[in-house]
Design an enzyme around this catalytic site. Structure first.
Site, PDB file in Angstrom:
ATOM      1  N   ASP A  60       0.872  -1.174   0.000  1.00 15.61           N
ATOM      2  CA  ASP A  60       0.000   0.000   0.000  1.00 15.61           C
ATOM      3  C   ASP A  60       0.908   1.223   0.000  1.00 15.61           C
ATOM      4  O   ASP A  60       1.657   1.451   0.961  1.00 15.61           O
ATOM      5  CB  ASP A  60      -0.885  -0.027   1.257  1.00 15.61           C
ATOM      6  N   SER A 141      -0.320  14.068 -14.731  1.00 13.25           N
ATOM      7  CA  SER A 141      -1.495  14.136 -15.611  1.00 13.25           C
ATOM      8  C   SER A 141      -1.486  15.462 -16.355  1.00 13.25           C
ATOM      9  O   SER A 141      -0.932  16.455 -15.858  1.00 13.25           O
ATOM     10  CB  SER A 141      -2.780  14.030 -14.777  1.00 13.25           C
ATOM     11  N   TYR A 154      -8.488  16.097  -7.896  1.00 16.34           N
ATOM     12  CA  TYR A 154      -7.591  15.153  -8.565  1.00 16.34           C
ATOM     13  C   TYR A 154      -6.504  15.936  -9.307  1.00 16.34           C
ATOM     14  O   TYR A 154      -5.312  15.643  -9.178  1.00 16.34           O
ATOM     15  CB  TYR A 154      -8.364  14.272  -9.550  1.00 16.34           C
ATOM     16  N   LYS A 158      -2.291  16.102  -8.781  1.00 15.75           N
ATOM     17  CA  LYS A 158      -1.290  15.909  -9.829  1.00 15.75           C
ATOM     18  C   LYS A 158      -0.454  17.174 -10.022  1.00 15.75           C
ATOM     19  O   LYS A 158       0.718  17.101 -10.415  1.00 15.75           O
ATOM     20  CB  LYS A 158      -1.964  15.499 -11.137  1.00 15.75           C
TER      21      LYS A 158
END
Length: 251
Positions: A60, A141, A154, A158
């Site tokens: 993890d 991204s 999100y 990034k």
């Protein structure tokens, strides 16, 4: 001789998508890879594609204890780790920002940002000690620099990776450690609907790519090929770069 012959890499989130593609592409170039994922089924499936060079390790990325165990295993098995690919990532489904729950926000930053933080902290000391340099590749991204509605947090996560990539490159360049990130466009990895908020149909793909000069969404090998280049000696003087692999979307 492969372009990564004799190298050893850790790739996170390697049980599917980009991570699986990066792992198999590295192995095809002679690299031994520790295939890391919380998804045991997916990770083992990736490792089985090339059992001589790919080994699975369940972990993890949000747990420091798991990173220590991963590095310990890699050092015992291979004696070194030349390349770290921080690929593991997650997101909530595209929706209005005020509808994003605290749990969704926290998970996004834990995996996408904390995972990179812990990975770098675990990997960098042995790279410095070996005095042979090394490579960190972060998967960011296009949303890091060209955010759009619906995935605000999100994209922000990034953006943090994008910024940290440059800071790490500056700090650890004197140790000949190169740090770059790859910034992909959405791909056909089953997450089109998740990221765009639209059903994955030919019509909706056309709506999404109207402003992509090359006229398509991304493919896994677009990203894995870029990672092979960045990990290889061909990119030996490239660091602190956030490479957009997006068919021109961010122009």
């Amino acid at each position: 001789m492969g372009r990564l012959e004799g190298k050893v890499a850790i790739v996170t989130g390697a049980g599917s998508g980009f991570g699986a593609g990066i792992s198999t592409a590295f192995a095809a170039e002679g690299c031994r890879v520790l295939v890391c994922d919380i998804n045991e089924v997916g990770g083992k499936a990736t490792a089985k594609t090339n059992p001589l060079l790919l080994s699975f390790h369940k972990m993890d990325v949000t747990k420091a204890v798991d990173w220590k165990a991963t590095m310990d295993m890699a050092m015992q098995q291979f004696g070194k780790v030349d390349i770290l690919v921080n690929n593991a990532g997650t997101s909530y489904r595209n929706k209005q920002t005020v509808e994003v729950t605290e749990e969704e926000f926290q998970k996004t930053f834990d995996v996408n940002v904390k995972g990179v933080y812990l990975g770098c902290n675990a990997w960098i000391p042995q790279a410095i000690d070996r005095k042979e340099g090394g490579v960190i590749i972060n998967i960011a991204s296009v949303g890091a620099t060209r955010p759009r509605p619906g995935l605000v947090w999100y994209n922000a996560s990034k953006g943090a990776v994008w910024n940290a990539t440059k800071g790490l490159a500056s700090e650890y360049g004197p140790h000949q450690i190169r740090v770059n990130s790859i910034c992909p466009l959405v791909t056909g990895t089953g997450l089109f609907s998740h990221f765009t908020g639209m059903e994955d149909t030919p019509e909706n793909r056309q709506k999404f790519i109207f402003n992509v000069p090359m006229g398509r969404i991304g493919e896994v090998d677009d990203v894995s090929s870029a990672c092979v280049f960045m990990a290889s000696s061909e990119a030996k003087f490239i660091t602190g770069v956030n490479l957009e692999v997006d068919g021109g979307r961010c122009i």
